[in-house]
Scaffold this motif. Structure first.
Motif: not given
Length: 393
Positions: A279-281, A283-284, A286-287, A290, A322-325
């Motif tokens: 999950l952490r990876n 998110k990093n 995707l940030d 984007n 948690a990833l806003d998806r």
């Protein structure tokens, strides 16, 4: 491209265009100042392939300024004008005077990139193939399995030519997954980088089927993976010129060349398993994606190996939330099917063509290619004739 901008908004847009991945091969210079500043500058310097100008003056003054600019422009230079007057007759007059394109402000980043693309597109050239990058949030999450099965689906179900390129030089599994042991691999391309061309690349490719080719990895530890990013840029150009679709099986390493391949792809698919580190990876990733890829479709997310017995996991919906998806593809854990396919050197659809997982792969293949319907393939040479006979009855 040399841009002369009179407003901060247009200058900001040009800077965003210059940073876009689709403009990676374009040298862009943007400065403040309009047509008069351009005329003064090019009176002492050669003009580039493209000059982009912002104009705020009225039509008569604009024409006079353009005539003076034309005196210092080299033959073959294209001119795009961003103006603030929406008038069709003015547009026609400007194009007759040699302006390549007139765009009414305000103009967005994607709109301007499209205009530049249209201006330099040659109908005589073959279109560039589409690149699809697959990467795992961690090692061992099944990203290569996803890449190989979806590449196979594109070639078999959609009847499109595909090259699967395994960039995991040290530990790649494409040869194993397709039961191939070619004498030449991507390592040979790296060693002969100075003479890599389309003919040399063709000799390195392994033909798996009529429409599927592999550029496999040697999976040896003779060399480390500290490669030059320029080589992979050149390799991708050759691959995209060779087939409509290139599936990039990227390793789980964070090097300059791997990052460049990921951010430069037309489509991105991230595979993760439902735990906290993944999950952490994700998110990093995707940030970063984007931030670097404005105007592109967001990456597809595959949550793999869900429902594994006795393993604590984050529920897929909670993982995505948690990833806003709210969009993701869930693939349940099935050790027997995936293990048997890997040991046999087969794809899931070859082993279990009517399974739910095979359907998921086919649907995702349609999604990343943008092809909603697969072409129908005749089962015999006489099928078209029989079809006509049936219609005549």
């Amino acid at each position: 491209m040399h841009a002369f901008c009179e407003s901060p908004q247009i200058l900001s847009t040009i800077e965003a265009v210059a940073a876009d991945r689709r403009m990676a091969r374009v040298h862009v210079k943007a400065v403040s100042g309009g047509i008069q500043a351009a005329t003064e500058f090019f009176s002492e310097a050669p003009t580039p392939n493209l000059v982009l100008l912002e104009a705020n003056q009225d039509y008569e003054e604009l024409v006079q300024d353009l005539d003076r600019l034309a005196e210092v422009c080299d033959v073959g230079t294209k001119v795009i004008l961003i103006g603030h007057i929406n008038d069709i007759q003015m547009y026609r007059d400007l194009t007759r005077r040699g302006v390549s394109e007139y765009i009414v402000a305000p103009v967005g980043q994607i709109e301007l990139i499209q205009a530049l693309s249209d201006l330099f597109t040659s109908p005589a050239n073959d279109p560039l193939g589409k690149s699809i990058a697959f990467i795992g949030a961690k090692g061992g999450v099944g990203s290569s399995t996803m890449a190989h099965n979806i590449g196979w689906s594109i070639s078999t179900r959609q009847q499109q030519d595909v090259i699967i390129s395994d960039f995991d030089v040290a530990f790649g599994t494409s040869g194993l997954d397709f039961n191939e042991d070619p004498p030449q691999t991507i390592a040979d391309a790296i060693k002969a980088a100075d003479r890599l061309d389309d003919q040399f690349l063709e000799r390195l490719l392994t033909k798996c089927s009529e429409r599927l080719s592999l550029l496999t990895a040697p999976a040896v530890l003779e060399n480390t993976c500290d490669y030059d990013g320029e080589f992979f840029t050149h390799l991708m150009e050759l691959l995209q010129n060779s087939a409509p679709y290139t599936v990039m099986d990227l390793p789980h390493i964070w090097s300059g060349w791997n990052k460049g391949l990921l951010l430069g792809a037309d489509e991105i698919v991230i595979t993760a398993v439902p735990d906290l580190a993944n999950l952490r990876n994700v998110k990093n990733m995707l940030d970063l994606i984007n931030q670097e890829r404005h105007g592109d479709r967001p990456p597809r997310l595959i949550i793999n190996q869900t429902g594994m017995q006795k393993r604590p996991e984050i529920k897929p919906k909670d993982f995505a939330a948690a990833l806003d998806r709210d969009d993701f593809i869930e693939i349940p854990f099935d050790a027997a099917t995936f293990g048997l396919a890997a040991n046999n050197g087969q794809m899931i659809s070859e082993l279990s063509s009517g399974s739910k997982v095979a359907e998921l792969f086919d649907n995702l293949a349609k999604d990343v290619t943008g092809r909603s319907e697969a072409p129908k393939v005749s089962k015999s040479l006489f099928a078209p004739l029989l079809g006509k006979l049936k219609k005549s009855k």
